[in-house]
Design a protein around this motif. Structure first.
Motif, PDB file in Angstrom:
ATOM      1  N   GLY A 315       0.742  -1.543  -0.095  1.00 25.49           N
ATOM      2  CA  GLY A 315      -0.236   0.061  -0.198  1.00 25.49           C
ATOM      3  C   GLY A 315       1.154   1.249  -0.239  1.00 25.49           C
ATOM      4  O   GLY A 315       0.808   2.578  -0.614  1.00 25.49           O
ATOM      5  N   ILE A 316       1.619   1.318   0.868  1.00 27.54           N
ATOM      6  CA  ILE A 316       2.895   2.204   0.741  1.00 27.54           C
ATOM      7  C   ILE A 316       3.752   2.896  -1.184  1.00 27.54           C
ATOM      8  O   ILE A 316       3.291   3.364  -0.529  1.00 27.54           O
ATOM      9  N   ILE A 317       4.141   0.964  -1.595  1.00 24.42           N
ATOM     10  CA  ILE A 317       4.368   1.392  -3.045  1.00 24.42           C
ATOM     11  C   ILE A 317       3.543   2.387  -3.402  1.00 24.42           C
ATOM     12  O   ILE A 317       4.144   3.058  -4.188  1.00 24.42           O
ATOM     13  N   VAL A 318       2.388   1.674  -2.639  1.00 26.40           N
ATOM     14  CA  VAL A 318       1.264   2.294  -4.430  1.00 26.40           C
ATOM     15  C   VAL A 318       1.269   3.349  -4.242  1.00 26.40           C
ATOM     16  O   VAL A 318       1.053   4.720  -5.135  1.00 26.40           O
ATOM     17  N   LEU A 319       1.320   4.270  -2.864  1.00 27.11           N
ATOM     18  CA  LEU A 319       1.045   5.504  -2.458  1.00 27.11           C
ATOM     19  C   LEU A 319       1.883   6.720  -3.525  1.00 27.11           C
ATOM     20  O   LEU A 319       2.020   7.047  -3.716  1.00 27.11           O
ATOM     21  N   VAL A 320       3.177   6.114  -3.040  1.00 24.03           N
ATOM     22  CA  VAL A 320       4.106   7.097  -3.557  1.00 24.03           C
ATOM     23  C   VAL A 320       4.611   6.398  -4.576  1.00 24.03           C
ATOM     24  O   VAL A 320       5.036   7.467  -5.639  1.00 24.03           O
ATOM     25  N   VAL A 321       4.379   5.318  -5.441  1.00 20.38           N
ATOM     26  CA  VAL A 321       4.571   5.320  -6.888  1.00 20.38           C
ATOM     27  C   VAL A 321       3.273   5.851  -7.625  1.00 20.38           C
ATOM     28  O   VAL A 321       3.779   7.292  -9.035  1.00 20.38           O
ATOM     29  N   VAL A 322       2.130   6.431  -7.138  1.00 19.03           N
ATOM     30  CA  VAL A 322       0.982   6.969  -7.620  1.00 19.03           C
ATOM     31  C   VAL A 322       2.005   9.134  -7.324  1.00 19.03           C
ATOM     32  O   VAL A 322       1.368  10.023  -8.487  1.00 19.03           O
ATOM     33  N   TYR A 323       1.903   9.217  -6.845  1.00 16.79           N
ATOM     34  CA  TYR A 323       1.895  10.330  -6.203  1.00 16.79           C
ATOM     35  C   TYR A 323       3.688  11.166  -6.974  1.00 16.79           C
ATOM     36  O   TYR A 323       3.357  11.941  -7.836  1.00 16.79           O
ATOM     37  N   ALA A 324       4.322  10.313  -7.003  1.00 13.97           N
ATOM     38  CA  ALA A 324       5.621  10.447  -8.051  1.00 13.97           C
ATOM     39  C   ALA A 324       5.059  10.488  -9.740  1.00 13.97           C
ATOM     40  O   ALA A 324       5.678  11.255 -10.223  1.00 13.97           O
ATOM     41  N   ASP A 325       4.092   9.521 -10.031  1.00 15.80           N
ATOM     42  CA  ASP A 325       3.396   9.507 -11.699  1.00 15.80           C
ATOM     43  C   ASP A 325       2.447  11.240 -11.495  1.00 15.80           C
ATOM     44  O   ASP A 325       2.557  11.589 -12.760  1.00 15.80           O
ATOM     45  N   LEU A 326       2.106  11.375 -10.681  1.00 16.74           N
ATOM     46  CA  LEU A 326       0.826  12.930 -10.374  1.00 16.74           C
ATOM     47  C   LEU A 326       2.148  13.949 -10.427  1.00 16.74           C
ATOM     48  O   LEU A 326       1.848  14.504 -11.154  1.00 16.74           O
ATOM     49  N   ARG A 327       3.618  13.913 -10.188  1.00 10.97           N
ATOM     50  CA  ARG A 327       4.403  14.955 -10.183  1.00 10.97           C
ATOM     51  C   ARG A 327       5.002  15.397 -10.913  1.00 10.97           C
ATOM     52  O   ARG A 327       5.130  15.922 -11.657  1.00 10.97           O
ATOM     53  N   SER A 328       5.111  13.979 -11.793  1.00 10.77           N
ATOM     54  CA  SER A 328       6.027  13.745 -12.893  1.00 10.77           C
ATOM     55  C   SER A 328       5.119  14.849 -14.249  1.00 10.77           C
ATOM     56  O   SER A 328       5.224  15.451 -15.452  1.00 10.77           O
TER      57      SER A 328
END
Length: 333
Positions: A315-328
């Protein structure tokens, strides 16, 4: 960093996929060091551990490959886990209690998944229902259908030594007393086929374009409904196929389960570089993402912790990856 990204080899594999491969190797090393420290006399470095992790990756991999197509359109499908269980329950019930030939039952498993994919695709693409609501309803229906069909009883598929146990060779095969992970071959073949469909065919290009800008694709004269529905059909078909690899590895199927596999399959996609907003997808990344999740599951169990810890980490990994995708995406915009 830019020089690395411009490297021909890195471009071919994909920078994100290469990073994930490095993460997977580092994760394996960490588990190899930590397991004997936390659990005395325990070892993570063994061939049996690798085979066990791969058993988990096969069915999860096919689920993730299927849902990659749906997420690429900008949609979501939370029904894939229960649909997989429903397919396994119905086909297993026909095999063990009704005496239907095994090849027919395997086809029935794929057919059940495909039917759910057709229904989901029609409701989302043609009826205009939100994919979130449609897949949640489909998830509950799949649970109910599996339970009703088997009268709420669990179904146990044949063991390797039984008359119909040959299908287990799809997952692993014993050669001179050693387990050969044949399922990995089929998973890679499936990933290659999915990659060709998504990146080299008209259908795949339209699916990605729908996720990027649906209205622009529609105004250009493309039948967006047809291609969006196709993404859900592919997802359902692969869920039915995943059922075969699940029972090939774990034998017993219980009604009313499968929810957690939705989240793990979606996590594998997102971790692999597939954008939750649609338009960007990586089959290779999805495959590596699934292998990381399988490795996490095996490592956590090897250290003696409950599987719930894997859910927290995933769950933590998904949150980090989605946040990184949105920032990108915001930077690009």
């Amino acid at each position: 960093m830019e020089k690395i990204k411009e490297n021909a080899f890195v471009k071919k594999i994909g920078f994100n996929t290469l990073v994930l491969l490095c993460v997977m190797v580092v994760l394996y090393i960490l588990f190899a060091i930590a397991t004997p420290l936390i659990k005395t006399n325990a070892s993570f470095v063994s061939y049996s551990r690798i085979v066990s992790a791969l058993n988990y990756a096969y069915f999860l991999g096919f689920l993730a490959l299927g849902v990659t197509f749906v997420i690429a359109t900008g949609g979501i499908d939370f029904s894939i886990g229960p649909v997989m269980f429903c397919s396994a329950l119905i086909s297993g019930y026909m095999l063990t209690l009704k005496g239907v030939p095994l090849p027919v039952c395997l086809l029935v498993s794929i057919l059940v998944g495909t039917i759910f994919g057709i229904i989901n695709g029609f409701l989302v693409a043609y009826a205009g229902l939100p994919s979130f609501i449609t897949s949640m309803a489909s998830m509950m229906i799949a649970k109910g259908v599996g339970s009703v069909f088997t009268k709420t009883q669990s179904v146990s598929w044949p063991q390797s030594a039984d008359a119909n146990g040959w299908f287990r060779n799809l997952v692993k095969m014993k050669v001179n007393g050693m387990d050969i992970p044949t399922g990995l071959i089929y998973l890679i073949i499936g990933a290659v086929i999915c990659s060709i469909i998504l990146n080299k065919t008209k259908a795949g290009r339209y699916i990605l374009c729908i996720g990027s800008n649906r209205e622009a694709v529609r105004l250009s004269g493309v039948n967006t409904k047809k291609w969006e529905m196709l993404a859900y059909i592919i997802c359902g078909l692969l869920a039915g196929l995943a059922a075969i690899f699940y029972v090939g590895a774990y034998t017993t199927v219980q009604p009313g389960l499968g929810d957690t596999f939705n989240n793990e399959a979606i996590a594998g996609c997102v971790m692999g570089g597939t954008s939750m907003t649609g338009g960007v997808a990586s089959i290779a990344g999805t495959l590596v993402g699934v292998l990381i999740i399988a490795l996490l599951q095996e490592g956590i169990l090897a250290m003696g912790f409950q599987i719930n810890y894997q859910y927290i980490i995933t769950g933590i990994i998904v949150l980090v990856v989605v946040y990184a995708d949105l920032r990108s995406r915001r930077r690009r915009n």
